[in-house]
Write a protein that holds these residues in place. Structure first.
Motif, PDB file in Angstrom:
ATOM      1  N   ASP A  78       0.822  -1.226   0.000  1.00 33.78           N
ATOM      2  CA  ASP A  78       0.000   0.000   0.000  1.00 33.78           C
ATOM      3  C   ASP A  78       0.852   1.271   0.000  1.00 33.78           C
ATOM      4  O   ASP A  78       0.358   2.345  -0.307  1.00 33.78           O
ATOM      5  N   HIS A  79       2.143   1.136   0.316  1.00 34.24           N
ATOM      6  CA  HIS A  79       3.026   2.310   0.392  1.00 34.24           C
ATOM      7  C   HIS A  79       3.947   2.469  -0.806  1.00 34.24           C
ATOM      8  O   HIS A  79       4.566   3.521  -0.962  1.00 34.24           O
ATOM      9  N   HIS A 223      -4.030   6.256   8.626  1.00 36.14           N
ATOM     10  CA  HIS A 223      -4.006   4.830   8.244  1.00 36.14           C
ATOM     11  C   HIS A 223      -5.238   4.133   8.831  1.00 36.14           C
ATOM     12  O   HIS A 223      -5.170   3.058   9.418  1.00 36.14           O
TER      13      HIS A 223
HETATM   14 ZN   LIG Z   1       0.225   0.558   5.418  1.00 39.79          ZN
END
Ligand SMILES: [Zn+2]
Ligand SMILES: [Zn+2]
Ligand SMILES: [Zn+2]
Length: 252
Positions: A78-79, A223
């Protein structure tokens, strides 16, 4: 200095595919969360922290004209999986973007995306990025920057302090040496995930303990999963808020 929350969501984003819970069905735009990332602007230059899976959408939404540096926190999908979206900026500006991260994070990003790195790229692709491993404080675009080592369950991640603002996504504990680098903050943006506990992330209770300890002037929890309804923000202590996509913070 200005910070924009590009994405305030956990790895699934909110709404989550297939889910019809009250938060995923919410009409409050602050409950729509793309994957976690921030943009830091200093002296007219732009630092992107992480190339989230939603980078293209975030850059279009915020009308980001260019990226001058990228900082990576760690290499969870996700990053980093939006890394190819930097290509659009390259087509316009023809610049190789320096990308900073811990030596191990940089090693893993190059291993996964060698075709876009200067000195590693495959024939036929122009280099988009240049690797800059960092493990100590440095100055960039008039901003004092400190990498902050964090624990993310069994993994390591890196937070970053930009002058008196710190971005600590994806963490479940902060080593004592790192806590000493986080004194006197104007702004703390920290992983708060959700109400229920998670082995690799602070939950809201854990993040609030860190806020209590560090006493920043303002704190934002990020987050976030679909357990978190933005309208419940009023239950947070004064000075602490839920981050949301598109939120901007001006700092002196
Ligand atoms: Zn993450
Ligand atoms: Zn849901
Ligand atoms: Zn992670």
């Amino acid at each position: 200095m200005k910070i924009t929350i590009l994405g305030s969501g956990t790895s699934t984003g909110v709404p989550m595919v297939g889910c019809h819970c009250p938060v995923c069905s919410s009409t409050d735009p602050r409950d729509k969360r793309t994957r976690a990332s921030i943009l830091v602007e200093s002296e007219g230059m732009r630092i992107l922290v992480d190339t989230s899976t939603d980078l293209r959408r975030q850059a279009l939404r915020e009308q980001v004209p260019q990226i001058d540096a990228v900082f990576f926190t760690h290499t969870h999908a996700d990053h980093i999986n939006g890394i190819d979206d930097l290509r659009g900026f390259h087509f316009i500006h023809r610049r190789v973007i320096p990308c900073y991260g811990s030596p191990e994070t940089i090693r893993q990003v190059i291993a996964g995306f060698s075709y876009i790195f200067k000195d590693f790229q495959t024939e036929g692709y122009s280099p988009l990025m240049e690797a800059v491993p960092v493990d100590g404080p440095f100055e960039l675009f008039g901003c004092r920057i400190r990498p902050i080592p964090l624990l993310h369950g069994p993994f390591e991640s890196t937070g970053y302090r930009f002058n008196d603002a710190a971005y600590l996504t994806d963490c479940s504990s902060i080593p004592p040496d790192s806590l000493t680098r986080l004194q006197g903050l104007e702004l703390l943006i920290i992983d708060g995930l959700r109400y229920s506990p998670h082995p690799n992330h602070f939950n809201i209770e854990g993040a609030l303990k860190v806020v209590q300890q560090l006493q920043p002037r303002r704190a934002l929890l990020t987050h976030l999963t679909h357990e978190v309804h933005h309208c419940d923000e009023k239950r947070l202590p004064e000075g602490t808020e839920f981050a949301y996509d598109g939120l901007t913070i001006e700092l002196t």
